[in-house]
Design a protein around this motif. Structure first.
Motif, PDB file in Angstrom:
ATOM      1  N   ALA A 184      -0.429  -8.939  13.006  1.00 29.84           N
ATOM      2  CA  ALA A 184      -1.627  -8.115  13.199  1.00 29.84           C
ATOM      3  C   ALA A 184      -1.433  -6.677  12.729  1.00 29.84           C
ATOM      4  O   ALA A 184      -2.324  -6.083  12.140  1.00 29.84           O
ATOM      5  N   ARG A 185      -0.238  -6.132  12.959  1.00 32.31           N
ATOM      6  CA  ARG A 185      -0.059  -4.709  12.660  1.00 32.31           C
ATOM      7  C   ARG A 185      -0.144  -4.403  11.161  1.00 32.31           C
ATOM      8  O   ARG A 185      -0.234  -3.260  10.761  1.00 32.31           O
ATOM      9  N   PHE A 186      -0.059  -5.450  10.323  1.00 37.78           N
ATOM     10  CA  PHE A 186      -0.127  -5.218   8.881  1.00 37.78           C
ATOM     11  C   PHE A 186      -1.504  -5.514   8.304  1.00 37.78           C
ATOM     12  O   PHE A 186      -1.711  -5.446   7.102  1.00 37.78           O
ATOM     13  N   ARG A 187      -2.460  -5.876   9.182  1.00 38.42           N
ATOM     14  CA  ARG A 187      -3.780  -6.258   8.655  1.00 38.42           C
ATOM     15  C   ARG A 187      -4.701  -5.067   8.547  1.00 38.42           C
ATOM     16  O   ARG A 187      -4.724  -4.206   9.414  1.00 38.42           O
ATOM     17  N   SER A 188      -5.452  -5.004   7.449  1.00 37.35           N
ATOM     18  CA  SER A 188      -6.536  -4.017   7.396  1.00 37.35           C
ATOM     19  C   SER A 188      -7.799  -4.706   6.907  1.00 37.35           C
ATOM     20  O   SER A 188      -8.352  -4.380   5.883  1.00 37.35           O
ATOM     21  N   TRP A 189      -8.194  -5.688   7.647  1.00 31.27           N
ATOM     22  CA  TRP A 189      -9.488  -6.351   7.433  1.00 31.27           C
ATOM     23  C   TRP A 189      -9.903  -7.017   8.713  1.00 31.27           C
ATOM     24  O   TRP A 189      -9.114  -7.072   9.658  1.00 31.27           O
ATOM     25  N   SER A 233      -1.361  -5.017  -4.472  1.00 33.71           N
ATOM     26  CA  SER A 233      -1.337  -3.639  -4.008  1.00 33.71           C
ATOM     27  C   SER A 233      -1.585  -3.524  -2.509  1.00 33.71           C
ATOM     28  O   SER A 233      -1.603  -2.432  -1.967  1.00 33.71           O
ATOM     29  N   SER A 234      -1.774  -4.645  -1.845  1.00 31.54           N
ATOM     30  CA  SER A 234      -2.001  -4.597  -0.398  1.00 31.54           C
ATOM     31  C   SER A 234      -1.528  -5.906   0.219  1.00 31.54           C
ATOM     32  O   SER A 234      -1.279  -6.890  -0.479  1.00 31.54           O
ATOM     33  N   ARG A 286       0.824  -1.209   0.000  1.00 29.18           N
ATOM     34  CA  ARG A 286       0.000   0.000   0.000  1.00 29.18           C
ATOM     35  C   ARG A 286       0.863   1.265   0.000  1.00 29.18           C
ATOM     36  O   ARG A 286       0.436   2.309  -0.478  1.00 29.18           O
ATOM     37  N   ALA A 334      -3.410  -7.774   1.903  1.00 25.34           N
ATOM     38  CA  ALA A 334      -4.490  -8.737   1.636  1.00 25.34           C
ATOM     39  C   ALA A 334      -4.276  -9.432   0.291  1.00 25.34           C
ATOM     40  O   ALA A 334      -4.503 -10.633   0.160  1.00 25.34           O
ATOM     41  N   ASP A 335      -3.801  -8.664  -0.704  1.00 25.41           N
ATOM     42  CA  ASP A 335      -3.500  -9.269  -2.004  1.00 25.41           C
ATOM     43  C   ASP A 335      -2.410 -10.332  -1.873  1.00 25.41           C
ATOM     44  O   ASP A 335      -2.457 -11.376  -2.528  1.00 25.41           O
TER      45      ASP A 335
END
Lengths: 548, 288
Positions: free
Chosen positions: A543-548, A526-527, A226, A529-530
């Motif tokens: 955890a610190r890299f998660r955005s979901w 691009s993330s 990102r 999650a990808d």
């Protein structure tokens, strides 16, 4: 003539071990006995390694070390690949230790810089990793090594698994020189059959203790796609065309920054479009970067040997044993000493970044407020003068047809002309020079020397520094791609034109790289999650890299 | 998923507000209203030494989706955190009010709101809040005539007064990266303390305010992957649906009863919240 005694080190070790023998059950020391045992096993003036690796930290033992009584134990000479924990510096502030030889100081870089300038820490040298290991067998032979493992058995066999990192090099230096090896383990099992595999044989280890909590490990190599910018993608496109494809780079190491993460994520897209799959970047010496997953999954990467591991990549790596070095148990085996050797002698290219570069091309990440050390960069980022085998990329850099002409390792600095806060990357003099004066260092802490740097890539263009015929020409080539920094503003337009005609400097238009194509849409992922999707759910980001 | 599909997949989250709108509209139908060349900037940011943007971070465009007339309003997440200032807010409110006139005149234009916003722009305070109130009123009035479609995908999420706007939509489309909440994590931490809400605990934040949770609780109708095509398909289905009042807005008493059941001394947990939202009102008016 009195007979010389040949066993003083061994005798001394025996005496120290005898003093703790009653506290040991086989080789297992009860946790509450650790303070007493360390007081008995460590003597003032000893050379001590508190295993701080790039990622894995023997933090239970280093905390115990920082709690020693400075009246009883003082003037220790600490030897640490990485100074990564607050307690690594507390031992100096408390007067337990005086001298430090190290390689990297990542998260402690600001504080260590201050303590060096204040004279609290006397620094021997800021090494590159493999140089520090080498000295463990010559003039920095350790007396005590504090190390860390996932599991140990009662006889001292250690399972260090994916986080083996520096452990074999550090333990070997003490185990075969009459030194004492103390290992913390997350878990102690009764029998060797309960270990996943044995990474360090028990006969090399003197004491094992179960830590109060699992050793700390730093996810140092996770770069969230990102945050990759269009400018970094633009530079990555230039790198792929003007360096990777130009020289046919097959084996390589990437630095830890977003620049090279962008390259990793462009391989399956832009690289594929250029038809480069199978022609470049097949054999890697690299930690398991999550951003390499798309390139691995789309068939670009043949092998990866790792210095250490990366949190969250365990299951992915274990499921790709054709690519990664794994043990019989299935988990990764990392080994920083071998991986640094591989990066030095067997890699076509090192590509990384820096904070400052001087007009001659010397570069450093040390600034007056931050002494980070360089870890592996000086070793990876230099020509291997002892190398005696040719690969196409290496040979491609040989000058002319002289039968004695040698090739070179590609050493690429990939930097934007300005850093955060609009500080120019190109400076008249590296801050490292000032730091060396203030901290009384013998050498200015230079990360990569100008004469080792073969390519300089900025968002302005690509300078093939190895083609420079004089120091003066090298300076002109650097200035030609230094943009609107003070150095770049002094570049002579006529000289730059000549350098372009001679193919010594190429601008994006010379390379056929279009600025408008340099968008994040080029990234294979691009993330974070990808990346998880690319890994088929095997990658489990912290955890610190998660955005979901 | 095979690698070709992964490479072909286009992220919606990645796109700028303008590119998001362009990707939703039928080819060749996009016509921007008050585009950047009108230079309608915030009159307040410059006074506070903040660089303005020529569209104030809001894109309004007319066009068609599968031939149906729509008006898209998209907030640019990269400008000032998608904050709602006087100009940007008025652009959205004005677009909705025009759509209302059209609807009343029997020429329905379906509003599609792409909401990436931290809420009101603090530098513009009441001017932004006034615009947000107008947006709320317009959505409620429009809902009687046409479906009002809301989309939250991330990376910003939808907070503050605009989270109410999202809640008023006839259909809300979210991704798992989206977040929907009245207050943002830092604000809650600041007000309630780190023990109540640690704004750095990302899994916890998404477990409570993330798109998947909001969808599971019935506060959003559609959960999509971050795939531009999938989101476009969801929007086009929502645009084609009849005007309606969504279930989550009908049964106010049930919601009130659920609120009554909350003990503020508890630290909210995702599973408990899902259970609470699943509870139905029994005949006595209290949650079962």
């Amino acid at each position: 003539m009195t007979e010389r005694k040949w066993t003083t080190r061994r005798d001394d070790k025996r005496a120290r071990m005898d003093s703790v023998a009653s506290w040991l059950d086989a080789k297992v020391l009860a946790r509450e006995r650790v303070p007493d045992a360390l007081h008995a096993l460590i003597r003032s003036g000893d050379r001590v390694i508190a295993e701080g690796n790039n990622q894995k930290q023997a933090d239970f033992l280093s905390r115990a070390l920082a709690d020693l009584d400075p009246e009883r134990v003082h003037d220790l000479h600490m030897i640490q690949p990485s100074v990564g924990r607050p307690e690594h510096l507390a031992v100096f502030e408390k007067g337990i230790a005086r001298k430090l030889d190290f390689a990297f100081s990542g998260t402690q870089s600001h504080r260590i810089g201050q303590l060096m300038m204040d004279g609290v820490i006397e620094v021997g040298a800021i090494h590159t990793y493999i140089e520090l290991y080498a000295r463990l067998f010559v003039d920095l032979i350790p007396r005590v090594v504090l190390t860390a493992a996932f599991k140990a058995d009662r006889d001292g066999n250690l399972y260090t698994g994916p986080s083996t990192e520096d452990t074999p090099a550090l333990v070997e230096a003490a185990a075969f020189s009459g030194g004492i090896v103390i290992a913390q383990a997350n878990e102690i099992v009764d029998d060797v059959s309960q270990l996943d595999r044995v990474d360090i044989p028990g006969s090399w280890v003197d004491v094992v203790v179960e830590a109060d909590k699992p050793f700390y490990i730093e996810p140092l190599f996770t770069r969230d796609p990102r945050h990759i910018t269009d400018v970094q993608i633009f530079m990555a496109m230039m790198a792929l065309k003007g360096i990777y494809a130009e020289h046919g780079v097959m084996s390589l190491n990437h630095g830890i920054g977003f620049n090279t993460a962008a390259i990793e994520l462009l391989l399956p897209t832009y690289g594929e479009k250029l038809g480069l799959r199978g022609k470049i970047a097949k054999n890697w010496v690299l930690n398991p970067h999550p951003t390499l997953i798309p390139a691995i999954e789309s068939g670009w990467v043949e092998t990866v040997h790792c210095f250490g591991t990366e949190l969250g990549m365990e299951n992915y790596v274990a499921a790709r044993p054709d690519v990664f070095f794994t043990g019989a148990d299935g988990s990764l085996r990392s080994n920083r000493a071998f991986c640094q050797l591989a990066g030095h002698y067997a890699a076509d290219m090192f590509i990384g970044s820096t904070l400052q570069m001087d007009p001659d091309g010397n570069s450093s990440t040390v600034t007056t407020s931050r002494v980070s050390g360089f870890g592996g960069a000086p070793n990876l980022g230099c020509d291997a003068r002892g190398r005696r085998h040719a690969t196409p990329a290496w040979a491609n850099l040989a000058p002319g047809a002289d039968p004695m002409a040698r090739g070179r390792k590609l050493v690429v600095q990939m930097v934007e002309t300005f850093q955060a806060g609009l500080k120019p990357t190109f400076v008249d003099q590296l801050d490292a020079v000032t730091v060396a004066e203030r901290a009384k260092l013998d050498l200015a802490p230079v990360m990569v020397y100008g004469d080792d740097t073969t390519h300089l890539l900025t968002e302005e263009g690509l300078a093939y520094l190895y083609k420079a015929e004089s120091l003066e020409e090298r300076r002109a080539m650097i200035a030609a791609v230094a943009g609107v920094t003070p150095l770049g503003m002094n570049a002579d337009a006529a000289t730059t034109r000549r350098l372009r005609e001679q193919d010594k400097v190429r601008l994006p238009e010379d390379l056929g790289v279009n600025r408008t194509e340099a968008t994040r849409a080029q990234l294979a992922a691009s993330s974070i999650a990808d990346l998880v999707d690319w890994s088929g759910g095997l990658y489990e980001p912290p955890a610190r890299f998660r955005s979901w | 998923m095979d690698t070709a599909a992964l490479i072909a997949r286009e992220s919606f989250v990645e796109r700028s507000a303008r590119a998001r709108v362009a990707g939703l509209l039928d080819e060749g139908t996009m016509r921007e209203l008050l585009d950047p060349f009108e230079r309608l900037r915030s009159p307040w940011l410059g006074l506070q030494d903040i660089v303005t943007q020529a569209d104030d971070g809001v894109v309004i465009a007319r066009g068609a989706i599968d031939g149906t007339a729509v008006v898209c309003a998209a907030i640019e997440p990269a400008f000032q955190g998608g904050s709602m200032g006087e100009v940007g807010g008025a652009k959205i409110a004005g677009a909705l009010e025009l759509a209302l006139e059209d609807a009343r005149a029997g020429k329905p234009v379906i509003p599609v709101l792409l909401l990436e916003t931290g809420g009101v722009r603090l530098q513009e305070a009441n001017c932004g809040l006034a615009a947000i109130a107008e947006i709320h009123a317009a959505i409620v009035a429009l809902r009687a005539h046409v479906p009002v479609v809301g989309v939250i995908t991330g990376p910003v999420g939808c907070f503050g007064g605009m989270s109410i706007a999202a809640g008023l939509c006839s259909e809300l489309i979210v991704t798992r990266e989206a977040r929907l909440g009245l207050n943002g994590p830092q604000v809650i931490e600041q007000e309630a303390g780190i023990d109540e809400f640690d704004s750095r605990d990302r899994p916890m934040i998404w477990s409570l305010t993330g798109g998947a949770q909001r969808h599971a609780c019935g506060l959003a109708e559609t959960l999509c992957n971050d795939d531009a095509r999938e989101i476009a398909n969801a929007v086009s289905r929502a645009v084609a649906a009849p005007a309606r009042e969504p279930a989550r807005l009908r049964d106010i008493d049930t919601h009130l009863a659920r609120l009554q059941a909350v003990d503020p001394a508890w630290r909210a947990e995702a599973a408990w919240v899902r259970t609470a939202f699943a509870s139905k009102q029994d005949e006595n008016g209290s949650p079962a």
